[in-house]
Design a protein around this motif. Structure first.
Motif, PDB file in Angstrom:
ATOM      1  N   PRO A 319       0.809  -1.229   0.000  1.00  0.00           N
ATOM      2  CA  PRO A 319       0.000   0.000   0.000  1.00  0.00           C
ATOM      3  C   PRO A 319       0.841   1.277   0.000  1.00  0.00           C
ATOM      4  O   PRO A 319       0.464   2.271  -0.636  1.00  0.00           O
ATOM      5  N   LEU A 320       1.972   1.260   0.699  1.00  0.00           N
ATOM      6  CA  LEU A 320       2.838   2.439   0.697  1.00  0.00           C
ATOM      7  C   LEU A 320       3.413   2.703  -0.691  1.00  0.00           C
ATOM      8  O   LEU A 320       3.521   3.854  -1.127  1.00  0.00           O
ATOM      9  N   LEU A 321       3.771   1.645  -1.404  1.00  0.00           N
ATOM     10  CA  LEU A 321       4.276   1.799  -2.763  1.00  0.00           C
ATOM     11  C   LEU A 321       3.191   2.332  -3.693  1.00  0.00           C
ATOM     12  O   LEU A 321       3.457   3.135  -4.595  1.00  0.00           O
ATOM     13  N   LEU A 322       1.952   1.903  -3.468  1.00  0.00           N
ATOM     14  CA  LEU A 322       0.832   2.413  -4.261  1.00  0.00           C
ATOM     15  C   LEU A 322       0.652   3.911  -4.032  1.00  0.00           C
ATOM     16  O   LEU A 322       0.455   4.687  -4.984  1.00  0.00           O
ATOM     17  N   ALA A 323       0.736   4.342  -2.769  1.00  0.00           N
ATOM     18  CA  ALA A 323       0.611   5.770  -2.459  1.00  0.00           C
ATOM     19  C   ALA A 323       1.760   6.561  -3.081  1.00  0.00           C
ATOM     20  O   ALA A 323       1.552   7.651  -3.630  1.00  0.00           O
ATOM     21  N   PRO A 410       6.965  15.574  -2.074  1.00  0.00           N
ATOM     22  CA  PRO A 410       7.807  14.921  -1.056  1.00  0.00           C
ATOM     23  C   PRO A 410       7.150  13.704  -0.413  1.00  0.00           C
ATOM     24  O   PRO A 410       7.849  12.825   0.109  1.00  0.00           O
ATOM     25  N   LEU A 411       5.826  13.644  -0.460  1.00  0.00           N
ATOM     26  CA  LEU A 411       5.131  12.490   0.109  1.00  0.00           C
ATOM     27  C   LEU A 411       5.451  11.213  -0.655  1.00  0.00           C
ATOM     28  O   LEU A 411       5.436  10.112  -0.081  1.00  0.00           O
ATOM     29  N   ALA A 412       5.698  11.326  -1.954  1.00  0.00           N
ATOM     30  CA  ALA A 412       6.050  10.145  -2.749  1.00  0.00           C
ATOM     31  C   ALA A 412       7.341   9.523  -2.219  1.00  0.00           C
ATOM     32  O   ALA A 412       7.442   8.296  -2.048  1.00  0.00           O
ATOM     33  N   LEU A 413       8.323  10.364  -1.937  1.00  0.00           N
ATOM     34  CA  LEU A 413       9.599   9.878  -1.403  1.00  0.00           C
ATOM     35  C   LEU A 413       9.419   9.273  -0.019  1.00  0.00           C
ATOM     36  O   LEU A 413       9.966   8.197   0.281  1.00  0.00           O
ATOM     37  N   LEU A 414       8.656   9.941   0.843  1.00  0.00           N
ATOM     38  CA  LEU A 414       8.436   9.449   2.199  1.00  0.00           C
ATOM     39  C   LEU A 414       7.787   8.070   2.178  1.00  0.00           C
ATOM     40  O   LEU A 414       8.197   7.157   2.909  1.00  0.00           O
ATOM     41  N   CYS A 415       6.763   7.878   1.339  1.00  0.00           N
ATOM     42  CA  CYS A 415       6.077   6.584   1.259  1.00  0.00           C
ATOM     43  C   CYS A 415       6.998   5.497   0.711  1.00  0.00           C
ATOM     44  O   CYS A 415       6.968   4.352   1.171  1.00  0.00           O
ATOM     45  N   ALA A 416       7.828   5.832  -0.280  1.00  0.00           N
ATOM     46  CA  ALA A 416       8.749   4.853  -0.855  1.00  0.00           C
ATOM     47  C   ALA A 416       9.797   4.423   0.176  1.00  0.00           C
ATOM     48  O   ALA A 416      10.114   3.231   0.298  1.00  0.00           O
ATOM     49  N   VAL A 417      10.337   5.380   0.926  1.00  0.00           N
ATOM     50  CA  VAL A 417      11.310   5.055   1.973  1.00  0.00           C
ATOM     51  C   VAL A 417      10.662   4.199   3.059  1.00  0.00           C
ATOM     52  O   VAL A 417      11.258   3.226   3.549  1.00  0.00           O
ATOM     53  N   ALA A 418       9.439   4.527   3.444  1.00  0.00           N
ATOM     54  CA  ALA A 418       8.723   3.764   4.468  1.00  0.00           C
ATOM     55  C   ALA A 418       8.515   2.320   4.029  1.00  0.00           C
ATOM     56  O   ALA A 418       8.700   1.384   4.815  1.00  0.00           O
TER      57      ALA A 418
END
Length: 440
Positions: A319-323, A410-418
């Motif tokens: 789900p994080l990758l989808l976001a 920046p949310l895209a990067l945060l979700c990918a790192v998470a």
């Protein structure tokens, strides 16, 4: 990974049915109003910002202050719940935040808005992790992902139903001399007070104290929860300082920040983003509800699949990758409203499908003695990053560039790192468990 169970004992089946029907629907209604009272500022802004002379940066700062006080009070609130009991403490939380929400109707400028949002965050702090903690007292581990996903379905549901409700309340503009946004705060805050009073009669602190279970059911559930508590956890008994520096705890907080930032930013800014396409307030409310309706269904199905397969790590990461993909593609949608709605839907499905598997995973990693502080700390840090920081970022970028979308990148990067973090850490936990099993 554990296989799905097919040999459920009749006592277990009857007990869990009673527990779920007694507690989960009521807590869902309570959480629905928690989210409604938190995010209605996004709809109030459609009128309120002009009335109070708020710039995008002022509004973003005011909205974000909720998460600052929420962060400061979250862990103490959850520890108080553990000490005083969920029945009384959740009632206290709800009554307080309902009254503060209603008082939001009387803010007169940016500084009173800042003060009330800060107080609201302190009042509501502890409800969500407190409810999660409370449910871990009643739910054996193999039930948690689907039931926690069902409980947290209140998050998208609050916006799905709250969007048309909130814009409908804006239409009360002028009634009894009040503006529509004032009616919105009053009429969405007062029901929370009544629900807080109902907590005193509906909730029971622990299974062994439940008069609505038979003796046999109480004995089975008490023994089953004791067995769960005795299982080995990656995060054992720790002091608050040790917990705050524990790598598992810190990574779980970072992982949760991706989904928290997605939900917080979109709940605050999405109505204004959609209205920028030329929609009316009423159209904005109904269009805003579409992604949340889809997320409501898919998060329950995803949580059920996680329990059925017994898998948590990938069910949290995907789900994080989808976001992350949704936020990345959002920058390519231009001025077309339909593609924007599709990408926002991807983001919200990811943010909410994440919740059931993640909180089940977190509860399985934290020992009983660290569960209250651990769950609260994870939620507090993730809300501070997601709400306190990222909501502000979007407001500042919007004021500087005129673009909501740039502020959300920046949310895209945060979700990918998470997503990467949960996959790596989860693999390490699995390896450690395998080594323990081999040695034993």
């Amino acid at each position: 990974m554990t296989a799905a169970r097919t040999d459920i004992d009749p006592i277990e089946k009857a007990t869990m049915r009673k527990v779920v029907l007694r507690l989960v629907p009521f807590l869902m209604i309570c959480y629905f109003f928690a989210l409604l009272d938190r995010v209605n500022v996004g709809f109030a802004a459609l009128q309120m910002n002009k009335d109070l002379g708020l710039t995008p940066a002022m509004f973003g700062f005011g909205a974000s202050l909720f998460f600052v006080s929420y962060f400061l009070v979250e862990v103490p609130s959850n520890l108080a719940l553990q000490k005083f009991g969920a029945r009384r403490w959740i009632a206290r939380i709800m009554i307080t935040w309902g009254l503060v929400t209603a008082c939001m109707a009387f803010v007169v400028g940016p500084y009173s808005l800042y003060a009330m949002r800060f107080i609201l965050g302190a009042a509501e702090a502890g409800f969500f992790p407190g409810a999660i903690l409370y449910l871990t007292y009643w739910l054996p581990s193999e039930y948690r992902a689907r039931i926690l996903a069902t409980f947290t379905v209140s998050i998208p549901l609050a916006t799905f139903l709250g969007s048309p409700l909130s814009v409908g309340l804006l239409e009360l503009d002028g009634a009894l001399g009040l503006r529509g946004w004032q009616w919105l705060f009053i009429l969405e805050g007062l029901p929370t007070v009544l629900l807080g009073l109902a907590c005193l009669f509906v909730l029971t602190d622990r299974p062994e104290r439940a008069p609505w279970l038979t003796n046999e059911q109480r004995d089975w559930l008490t023994a089953r929860m004791a067995a769960d508590a005795a299982a080995r956890k990656p995060v054992g008994h720790l002091s608050l300082w040790q917990l705050a520096t524990n790598k598992y705890f810190l990574v779980m907080a970072l992982v949760c920040s991706g989904a928290s930032a997605t939900g917080s930013v979109l709940s605050v800014w999405q109505p204004q983003l959609l209205k920028s396409f030329g929609l009316s307030n009423l159209q904005t409310g109904f269009v805003n509800a579409i992604p949340y309706g889809i997320a409501t269904v898919l998060m329950v199905l995803w949580g059920r699949h996680s329990d059925k397969s017994g898998e948590r790590r990938w069910h949290t990461a995907i789900p994080l990758l989808l976001a992350a993909g949704g936020f990345t593609a959002l920058g390519l949608t231009g001025t077309a409203v339909a593609p924007t709605i599709v990408m926002v839907t991807f983001c919200l499905v990811g943010a909410y499908a994440f919740k059931g598997p993640f909180w089940a995973l977190s509860a399985s990693w934290l020992s009983t003695s660290t569960l209250a502080a651990g769950l609260a700390g994870i939620n507090a840090i993730s809300n501070l990053i997601g709400g306190g920081l990222m909501v502000n970022v979007v407001g500042l970028v919007k004021q500087s560039t005129g673009s909501f979308v740039l502020g959300m990148l920046p949310l895209a990067l945060l979700c990918a790192v998470a997503a990467t973090c949960v996959l790596v850490l989860g693999r390490n936990v699995a390896r450690a468990a395998d080594m323990v099993a081999v040695k034993s």
